[in-house]
Design an enzyme around this catalytic site. Structure first.
Site, short mmCIF file in Angstrom:
data_model
loop_
_atom_site.label_atom_id
_atom_site.label_comp_id
_atom_site.label_asym_id
_atom_site.label_seq_id
_atom_site.Cartn_x
_atom_site.Cartn_y
_atom_site.Cartn_z
N THR A 1 7.57 -4.91 5.41
CA THR A 1 7.67 -6.17 4.69
C THR A 1 8.99 -6.85 5.02
O THR A 1 9.08 -8.07 5.12
CB THR A 1 7.57 -5.91 3.17
OG1 THR A 1 6.35 -5.23 2.92
CG2 THR A 1 7.58 -7.22 2.41
N ASN A 33 19.34 -6.82 6.59
CA ASN A 33 17.97 -7.12 6.14
C ASN A 33 17.57 -8.48 6.68
O ASN A 33 18.26 -9.47 6.41
CB ASN A 33 17.92 -7.14 4.62
CG ASN A 33 18.11 -5.75 4.04
OD1 ASN A 33 17.23 -4.92 4.10
ND2 ASN A 33 19.29 -5.48 3.51
N ARG A 52 0.60 5.60 1.15
CA ARG A 52 -0.20 6.51 1.95
C ARG A 52 0.34 7.92 1.83
O ARG A 52 1.56 8.13 1.62
CB ARG A 52 -0.27 6.09 3.42
CG ARG A 52 0.98 6.24 4.26
CD ARG A 52 2.04 5.22 4.04
NE ARG A 52 1.56 3.86 4.23
CZ ARG A 52 2.21 2.80 3.86
NH1 ARG A 52 3.36 2.93 3.23
NH2 ARG A 52 1.75 1.59 4.06
N SER A 55 0.83 -1.20 0.00
CA SER A 55 0.00 0.00 0.00
C SER A 55 0.87 1.25 0.00
O SER A 55 2.07 1.21 0.31
CB SER A 55 -0.94 0.02 1.22
OG SER A 55 -0.19 0.18 2.42
N HIS A 109 14.84 6.68 0.50
CA HIS A 109 14.78 5.30 0.96
C HIS A 109 13.97 5.24 2.25
O HIS A 109 14.30 5.91 3.24
CB HIS A 109 16.20 4.77 1.20
CG HIS A 109 16.23 3.32 1.54
ND1 HIS A 109 17.26 2.75 2.27
CD2 HIS A 109 15.37 2.31 1.26
CE1 HIS A 109 17.03 1.46 2.42
NE2 HIS A 109 15.89 1.18 1.82
N ASP A 110 12.92 4.45 2.26
CA ASP A 110 12.00 4.44 3.40
C ASP A 110 12.68 4.08 4.72
O ASP A 110 12.32 4.61 5.78
CB ASP A 110 10.79 3.54 3.13
CG ASP A 110 11.17 2.12 2.73
OD1 ASP A 110 12.36 1.77 2.72
OD2 ASP A 110 10.24 1.34 2.39
N THR A 111 13.66 3.19 4.67
CA THR A 111 14.36 2.83 5.90
C THR A 111 15.06 4.03 6.51
O THR A 111 15.06 4.23 7.74
CB THR A 111 15.39 1.72 5.64
OG1 THR A 111 14.73 0.58 5.10
CG2 THR A 111 16.10 1.31 6.92
#
Length: 284
Positions: free
Chosen positions: A247, A284, A16, A14, A224-226
């Site tokens: 994830t 990871n 947002r 998803s 980068h989301d991290t």
């Protein structure tokens, strides 16, 4: 002062849009739009559904109303290619596609895994941008011949608003092509992979204003989301660990310099560049 921002985050299932207001040293925020992020299959290959996603971005902007700036983050490694006219050559391929199976092993057999790690600092995984490009070179060389510019996914979404192509540092550092010590593309790696270095833009610092949209600044946030998650850690202390769960689960810490030893490589630890310029040393 009052400052309103709109942040779009794309996760594996998803996306947002979050509208946040910073006023009198207090941050408040709300989710204004949530939407599915489902890959599409085309010619037996898994792709990002970028046309649908950009429509969702537009819906989110409408719902948000006024905002002073906007930024995008996604997971790492994935990218789109632009031709000489600035048009997207094909819909970007999703990292979960099987086209890169075995590519990292084949490349490291010739180049050497230890040398690749010393030069790029990334955990060596088939999904990394380097191996996606090698697979593309082998399977669809005509696409790379047409390519003028590579844009990582957060930069691609920003490009759709501004028409200006940029490459933000944190997302570039997930590619297995950027040297974490120099913050420059490693020409030895690119040459060994027979990849065109000219399609890679010079990296820009996190927080750079790259353009405007309807009066709002478009900012190259930590793409980068991290790195966005790490930047939001509720501490100013040093020598702390973080665990970011999505994830993927990522466990790591912030360092002043990368660790590029053989022991680090064998432990599958990755050196990625954070929003503050520090090294996020993680697994990871």
């Amino acid at each position: 002062m009052k400052y309103t921002v709109l942040a779009f985050d794309f996760g594996a299932s998803s996306g947002r849009g979050i509208k946040a207001i910073f006023e009198n040293h207090i941050l408040t925020y709300e989710e204004v739009h949530r939407f599915e992020n489902n890959p599409i299959e085309k010619n037996a290959t898994l792709h990002w559904d970028v046309d649908t996603l950009f429509k969702e971005v537009q819906i989110g902007m409408e719902k948000a109303g006024h905002f002073d700036s906007i930024g995008f983050d996604t997971w790492g490694v994935d990218f789109g290619l632009l031709d000489e006219n600035g048009a997207l050559i094909d819909t970007p391929v999703h990292y979960r596609d099987a086209r890169t199976n075995g590519v990292s092993e084949a490349f490291c057999h010739g180049f050497g895994a230890a040398e690749l790690y010393q030069k790029t600092g990334n955990q060596i995984m088939n999904i990394n941008t380097l191996f996606q490009l090698i697979a593309l070179q082998k399977q669809h060389p005509e696409m790379l011949k047409k390519a003028k510019t590579l844009l990582f996914m957060p930069d691609l979404f920003a490009y759709q608003l501004t028409g200006k192509a940029q490459c933000e540092t944190s997302i570039a550092s997930t590619s297995q092509m950027l040297n974490p010590q120099t913050c420059m593309w490693d020409t030895d790696v690119l040459a060994a992979a027979n990849l065109p270095a000219e399609i890679l833009l010079p990296v820009i610092p996190t927080g750079t204003v790259t353009g405007t949209w309807n009066g709002a600044k478009v900012i190259a946030v930590a793409g980068h989301d991290t790195q966005c998650a790490v930047a939001a850690m509720p501490t100013q202390a040093s020598n702390v660990a973080f665990l970011s769960c999505g994830t993927w689960s990522l466990l790591g810490t912030e360092l002043d310099a990368p660790i590029l030893t053989e022991k680090s490589r064998k432990l599958a630890l990755s050196n990625e560049i954070g929003a503050n310029g520090k090294i996020n040393y993680l697994k990871n």
